[in-house]
Design a protein around this motif. Sequence first.
Motif, PDB file in Angstrom:
ATOM      1  N   PHE A 189     -16.781  -2.028  11.362  1.00 51.67           N
ATOM      2  CA  PHE A 189     -16.701  -2.623   9.430  1.00 51.67           C
ATOM      3  C   PHE A 189     -16.747  -1.956   8.696  1.00 51.67           C
ATOM      4  CE2 PHE A 189     -15.293  -6.489  12.752  1.00 51.67           C
ATOM      5  CZ  PHE A 189     -14.343  -6.157  12.619  1.00 51.67           C
ATOM      6  N   GLU A 190     -18.079  -1.445   8.542  1.00 54.89           N
ATOM      7  CA  GLU A 190     -18.693  -0.605   7.557  1.00 54.89           C
ATOM      8  C   GLU A 190     -17.523   0.449   7.012  1.00 54.89           C
ATOM      9  OE1 GLU A 190     -22.711   0.115   7.524  1.00 54.89           O
ATOM     10  OE2 GLU A 190     -22.789  -1.245   8.952  1.00 54.89           O
ATOM     11  N   LEU A 191     -17.422   1.145   7.787  1.00 56.58           N
ATOM     12  CA  LEU A 191     -16.240   1.990   8.055  1.00 56.58           C
ATOM     13  C   LEU A 191     -14.740   2.050   7.108  1.00 56.58           C
ATOM     14  CD1 LEU A 191     -17.668   4.413  10.066  1.00 56.58           C
ATOM     15  CD2 LEU A 191     -17.581   4.731   7.769  1.00 56.58           C
ATOM     16  N   ASN A 192     -14.711   0.552   7.782  1.00 55.04           N
ATOM     17  CA  ASN A 192     -13.387  -0.116   7.444  1.00 55.04           C
ATOM     18  C   ASN A 192     -13.477  -0.300   6.034  1.00 55.04           C
ATOM     19  OD1 ASN A 192     -10.681  -0.422   8.156  1.00 55.04           O
ATOM     20  ND2 ASN A 192     -11.653  -3.100   8.112  1.00 55.04           N
ATOM     21  N   ARG A 193     -14.031  -1.313   5.635  1.00 54.28           N
ATOM     22  CA  ARG A 193     -14.474  -1.019   4.333  1.00 54.28           C
ATOM     23  C   ARG A 193     -14.491  -0.122   3.164  1.00 54.28           C
ATOM     24  NH1 ARG A 193     -17.497  -4.824   5.792  1.00 54.28           N
ATOM     25  NH2 ARG A 193     -19.439  -4.101   5.547  1.00 54.28           N
ATOM     26  N   GLU A 194     -15.381   0.792   3.362  1.00 49.08           N
ATOM     27  CA  GLU A 194     -15.586   1.928   2.617  1.00 49.08           C
ATOM     28  C   GLU A 194     -14.321   2.740   2.534  1.00 49.08           C
ATOM     29  OE1 GLU A 194     -18.871   4.942   4.649  1.00 49.08           O
ATOM     30  OE2 GLU A 194     -19.970   2.552   4.106  1.00 49.08           O
ATOM     31  N   ARG A 195     -14.118   2.892   3.938  1.00 51.51           N
ATOM     32  CA  ARG A 195     -12.540   3.713   3.582  1.00 51.51           C
ATOM     33  C   ARG A 195     -11.069   3.285   3.437  1.00 51.51           C
ATOM     34  NH1 ARG A 195     -14.818   8.892   6.041  1.00 51.51           N
ATOM     35  NH2 ARG A 195     -17.070   7.774   5.458  1.00 51.51           N
ATOM     36  N   GLY A 196     -11.003   1.779   3.018  1.00 52.76           N
ATOM     37  CA  GLY A 196      -9.976   0.964   3.128  1.00 52.76           C
ATOM     38  C   GLY A 196      -8.705   1.096   4.566  1.00 52.76           C
ATOM     39  N   THR A 197      -9.005   0.854   5.477  1.00 49.00           N
ATOM     40  CA  THR A 197      -8.319   1.078   6.628  1.00 49.00           C
ATOM     41  C   THR A 197      -7.756   0.005   7.061  1.00 49.00           C
ATOM     42  OG1 THR A 197      -9.824   3.401   7.211  1.00 49.00           O
ATOM     43  CG2 THR A 197      -8.541   3.117   8.752  1.00 49.00           C
ATOM     44  N   THR A 198      -6.934  -0.151   7.623  1.00 48.11           N
ATOM     45  CA  THR A 198      -5.712  -1.194   7.999  1.00 48.11           C
ATOM     46  C   THR A 198      -6.655  -1.016   9.413  1.00 48.11           C
ATOM     47  OG1 THR A 198      -4.448  -0.558   6.877  1.00 48.11           O
ATOM     48  CG2 THR A 198      -4.138  -2.334   8.943  1.00 48.11           C
ATOM     49  N   LEU A 199      -6.744  -2.417   9.736  1.00 48.02           N
ATOM     50  CA  LEU A 199      -7.626  -2.199  11.308  1.00 48.02           C
ATOM     51  C   LEU A 199      -7.038  -3.849  12.455  1.00 48.02           C
ATOM     52  CD1 LEU A 199     -10.518  -1.413  13.462  1.00 48.02           C
ATOM     53  CD2 LEU A 199     -11.327  -3.218  12.465  1.00 48.02           C
ATOM     54  N   VAL A 200      -6.447  -2.441  13.502  1.00 52.72           N
ATOM     55  CA  VAL A 200      -6.505  -3.351  14.315  1.00 52.72           C
ATOM     56  C   VAL A 200      -6.802  -3.855  15.352  1.00 52.72           C
ATOM     57  CG1 VAL A 200      -4.691  -4.009  16.154  1.00 52.72           C
ATOM     58  CG2 VAL A 200      -3.791  -3.064  13.581  1.00 52.72           C
ATOM     59  N   LEU A 201      -7.731  -4.088  15.914  1.00 53.43           N
ATOM     60  CA  LEU A 201      -8.673  -5.009  17.105  1.00 53.43           C
ATOM     61  C   LEU A 201      -7.742  -5.418  18.612  1.00 53.43           C
ATOM     62  CD1 LEU A 201     -11.756  -4.480  15.442  1.00 53.43           C
ATOM     63  CD2 LEU A 201     -11.352  -6.304  17.359  1.00 53.43           C
ATOM     64  N   VAL A 202      -8.183  -5.119  19.908  1.00 41.73           N
ATOM     65  CA  VAL A 202      -8.146  -5.388  20.402  1.00 41.73           C
ATOM     66  C   VAL A 202      -9.310  -6.560  21.262  1.00 41.73           C
ATOM     67  CG1 VAL A 202      -7.247  -5.860  23.010  1.00 41.73           C
ATOM     68  CG2 VAL A 202      -5.703  -5.273  21.138  1.00 41.73           C
ATOM     69  N   THR A 203      -9.480  -7.590  21.814  1.00 45.00           N
ATOM     70  CA  THR A 203     -11.009  -8.004  22.151  1.00 45.00           C
ATOM     71  C   THR A 203     -10.512  -8.785  22.634  1.00 45.00           C
ATOM     72  OG1 THR A 203     -13.382  -8.382  21.750  1.00 45.00           O
ATOM     73  CG2 THR A 203     -11.754  -9.245  20.212  1.00 45.00           C
ATOM     74  N   HIS A 204     -11.756  -9.360  23.129  1.00 44.17           N
ATOM     75  CA  HIS A 204     -11.355 -10.933  24.350  1.00 44.17           C
ATOM     76  C   HIS A 204     -12.410 -11.454  23.880  1.00 44.17           C
ATOM     77  CE1 HIS A 204     -12.945  -8.707  27.412  1.00 44.17           C
ATOM     78  NE2 HIS A 204     -14.212  -9.894  27.339  1.00 44.17           N
ATOM     79  N   ASP A 205     -13.485 -11.424  22.615  1.00 44.38           N
ATOM     80  CA  ASP A 205     -14.776 -11.467  22.153  1.00 44.38           C
ATOM     81  C   ASP A 205     -14.230 -12.423  20.886  1.00 44.38           C
ATOM     82  OD1 ASP A 205     -17.248 -12.275  21.259  1.00 44.38           O
ATOM     83  OD2 ASP A 205     -17.788  -9.700  21.150  1.00 44.38           O
ATOM     84  N   SER A 206     -14.973 -13.797  20.773  1.00 45.07           N
ATOM     85  CA  SER A 206     -14.019 -14.419  19.996  1.00 45.07           C
ATOM     86  C   SER A 206     -15.716 -14.428  18.401  1.00 45.07           C
ATOM     87  CB  SER A 206     -14.266 -15.939  19.716  1.00 45.07           C
ATOM     88  OG  SER A 206     -15.671 -16.077  20.474  1.00 45.07           O
ATOM     89  N   ARG A 207     -16.865 -14.171  19.023  1.00 45.76           N
ATOM     90  CA  ARG A 207     -17.388 -13.153  17.530  1.00 45.76           C
ATOM     91  C   ARG A 207     -16.528 -12.654  16.840  1.00 45.76           C
ATOM     92  NH1 ARG A 207     -23.130 -13.970  17.702  1.00 45.76           N
ATOM     93  NH2 ARG A 207     -23.437 -11.409  18.741  1.00 45.76           N
ATOM     94  N   LEU A 208     -16.571 -11.456  17.535  1.00 50.93           N
ATOM     95  CA  LEU A 208     -15.843 -10.715  17.304  1.00 50.93           C
ATOM     96  C   LEU A 208     -15.167 -10.878  16.727  1.00 50.93           C
ATOM     97  CD1 LEU A 208     -15.835  -7.110  16.351  1.00 50.93           C
ATOM     98  CD2 LEU A 208     -15.169  -7.021  18.858  1.00 50.93           C
ATOM     99  N   ALA A 209     -14.352 -11.383  16.968  1.00 51.37           N
ATOM    100  CA  ALA A 209     -12.267 -11.256  16.586  1.00 51.37           C
ATOM    101  C   ALA A 209     -12.691 -12.169  15.123  1.00 51.37           C
ATOM    102  CB  ALA A 209     -11.795 -12.499  16.986  1.00 51.37           C
TER     103      ALA A 209
END
Lengths: 227, 829
Positions: A189-209
């Motif tokens: 998430f840090e890198l995502n914020r720093e670089r303004g990247t779009t993030l698509v994340l597949v997970t079954h972990d609700s905390r992560l989601a």
Amino acid sequence: MESSEFIVQARDLGKRVPVAGGHLDILQGVSLGIKPGESLAVVGESGSGKSTLLGLLAGLDLPSSGTVELAGEDLGHLDEDGRARLRGRYVGFVFQSFQLMPTFTALENVMLPLELLDRPAPRSRAQALLARVGLAGRTRHYPRQLSGGEQQRVAIARAFATEPAILFADEPTGNLDTTTGEQVIDLLFELNRERGTTLVLVTHDSRLASRCSRQIRLHAGRLLEQP
Amino acid sequence: MNLPRHALVLLLREWRAGELRILLAALVVAVSASTAIDFFTSRISQGMQQQSAGFLGADLILVSPNPVEPGWLEKARTLGLRQARTLEFASMVVAGESFQLAAVKAVQPAYPLRGRLRVTDRPFGRERQTADLPEPGEAWLDARLFSRLKLQPGDSLEIGDKTFVARRVLAFDPGFRMDLLGLTPRLLIRLEDMAATGVVRPGSRLSHHYLFAGKPDRVATLRGWLQPRLLNTQQLIDVHQGRRTVGAALERAEHFLGLAVTVALVLSGVAIAMAAHRYSRRHYDSSALMRCMGMTGGKLLGLHLLQLLLLGLAGSLLGVLLGWAAHWGLLWLLADLLPPGPLPHPLSPLFTGLLTGLAVLAGFALPPLLGLRRVPPLRVLRRDLQPLPTSAWLVYALALAAVLLFMWRSSGDLQTVLVLLAGSAAMLVPLGLLSLGALAAARSLGSLLGSGWRLGIDSLWRRRGATLAQLVAFGLVFMAMATLLLVRTDLLESWRDRLPADAPNHFLINILPDKVGPLRAFFREHGIESSRLYPMVRGRLAEVNGRPALQAVPQQARNHNALHRELNLSWSDALPPANRITAGRWFTDADRGRPLVSVEASMAKALGLEPGDRLGFVIGGTPIEATILSLRQVQWDSFRPNFYLLFPPGVLEDFPATWMTSFHLPPEQQETVSALVRSFPATTLLELDPILRQVQRIMGQLVLAVEYVLLFVLAAGVVVLFAAISTTLDERLHEGALLRALGARSRQLRHAILAEFLGLGFMAGLLAALASEIVIAFLYVQTLALEPARHPLLWLLLPPAGAFLTGVSGYLGTRQVLFQSPLRVLRRT
């Protein structure tokens, strides 16, 4: 939905595979748009079609019905090599099983996408990225000499190396313990914020989601909720 | 992107990680084996070609046992050809107490027409070319004669009745012939001295050589003019036959070396195919990943092809260097058989070596790599996705093309290549089925054994595909090794002359009729027990049943030696020892003076002769006819005088004859031989002991050379074993880790591994025994001209040997299954 405001747009996606005595619909009627800079979590139980959706959105596979546009290009109109070029230009990946080249050192793994795209100064950029993910001292180590968390951090460094517009992550913490997983996600998430990247994340972990700006839920191949 | 640079970078990373070792090892073995032999044979053959005019000492030589018609030489003169005449014969040379059989060549001042003699002033001194010849009364000897006769330059020696001064050491005579006679030390004198030696008498074995040299078209004209006029006993030798003068032994050795290289190449090819297969499987993931990162299929393929090319160049270069180094070993081992003088340094083996390497790699490694282009990128999410397999036809066609190409290159003999290939191909299908059956049987047997053993045999069954591939690979290796080993042994046996302990070791030939009485007296006086003295009359077989012999014999017998040279005809009232009548009857007293003849059985069979047939001979221009009364089987290795054709007494006595006999003399009685030679200077003494020793020494060299090349085959075989083992290593590691995670003990795992490889090796040994018998049978009859033989030991030894070899290398190759932490293995996959 105006297509120009989305970096990824899916319309009425369906994926059907033949099985013994008939066929199975893994995905049915999925439509969604993802805006630049957004972070989207795709959640659902095992077998709900999450990874299939990710593969379709990233252009790794073609849908049985419906269309996917990535950076304004209809993936269905491109051949496999065309989709490969598009991926190289816009897309980064992080996988559950890390997918590092076993015969490459950590540094070489991060350099690889830069080298493939002929970006300048691959070594120094890779070194900087490894330092950024806290592995400055492990650049000469091979994947088998690294822990799972370290391997995933190398994979994240590699994913950000080409500064992709959109990053697809498939269960990035699936193979990690909770603490390590948290650290890896923080980094993501840090890198995502720093670089303004779009993030698509597949997970079954609700905390992560819950850390994503938006969540969608898949159940038996259908989209349940789309806030 | 910069593809070549990337390819190099990726390749170096792969190399560092140890992924390419087997591939490279196989390549290096293949290239070094073929390059070594290529260097060896092409240096020799080019050397022969370059020197063959010099070898002959002329452009064309007419060889005849008698002087030819003056008109023939007149014809050469009118064509403007230069000519020279030499006379060659074997004679005893005596110096003080020493004597030695030498090949004497008496020459005219014009000799040699082509090439130069090389001489030294003292034995083993510095060689130089010379245009001189021995002066009348002088002899030039080769260094061996100097040492055997204990001579120094300037000493005197005797040939027959004449004394010569040994002047110079003959280092190289362009007329040198590569045959057994070439083993006899040589001596050069002037033709005008011949008469004074008194060695030449009617019936002496002489060879008149007429040398011609000049413009090629004129030489060709003479050749065309002479050809139809030649008698059966005369022959023309020209430059193009230079190669034919190589000793048959060397030719056979080259044949075998070519065969061994072919086998090494095929085995290496198999290893390369296996290693490349494993390489490409291990690169599915990385290929999928690179496709995710935006690499197109074409570029991905290009990247792998470039890596292959770089690897091929590196491996081939290394192989060429090793091969070049190795060929010196061969030259050294076979030094006695090589043409004299410096050999050229052709560069072509360098390039063919490189090409061979690339061809082997392309043929065997390309097909599995082609699949990488089609790895679906989705594999990064779903490990189970496999690339579409490359067309099986393409795979086999490429491999077959590569095999044929370099087999043909290396042996130049398509027949052997095809036999070997057919043997291997014929082995595949039935042996595959057989192996499946054997596997099923082993499986039911395995249920009676402990759990570890059962696990191993079960896993062979579960991995049927891989098991079959390994079986065939191991079978091929064992077959190749067994075949070469047997061929080597049987060749050796067929080469090796066995001499009974008290068999005659001296032959005395060219005994003139007036010396027969004195010689008998000499034997009596010195207590030497000799075999009988047999007369020899030289005559040609001209007719069979009234028709010209060449037309009367069966088609396939027309090249038989007996029709093309003068035969030794003898007579005897008693059947010689070591002879047995197989048809008809031996002569009685009543047959004395009747035109009858007894024929050796194998010659009669070859020429299609039977008792009752009439044979027409020409002896010194006089025809005589005789009817076959009996056929005799002759034990040739009895080392007694033996004859193909024996007449009753009273038929041949009027023709000029020389006599021969044989006797045994222990080495300590050398003075007696010395006295014999001095008393009978015109006779020729053949000492068998040194000749046999020399032949055996040369055979020993050949065997060493052959074994030297077998090392390459062995190396290739070992690489195949390891390549085959490593194809299933990943799977084994994973299974082993799982089993250990589930509580299997090391002992069980060890048993499982051993059961797998012992079983595999045993079955491969059985298959190899079967295939070897088939291939050997073909090779012996078709290529090597040996009597076919069955090899029961093969069936007894190959299966356990195979089990042992495979068991050991399999255990060593997969030992890590026992020691690796299960967690690490499981986490890795």
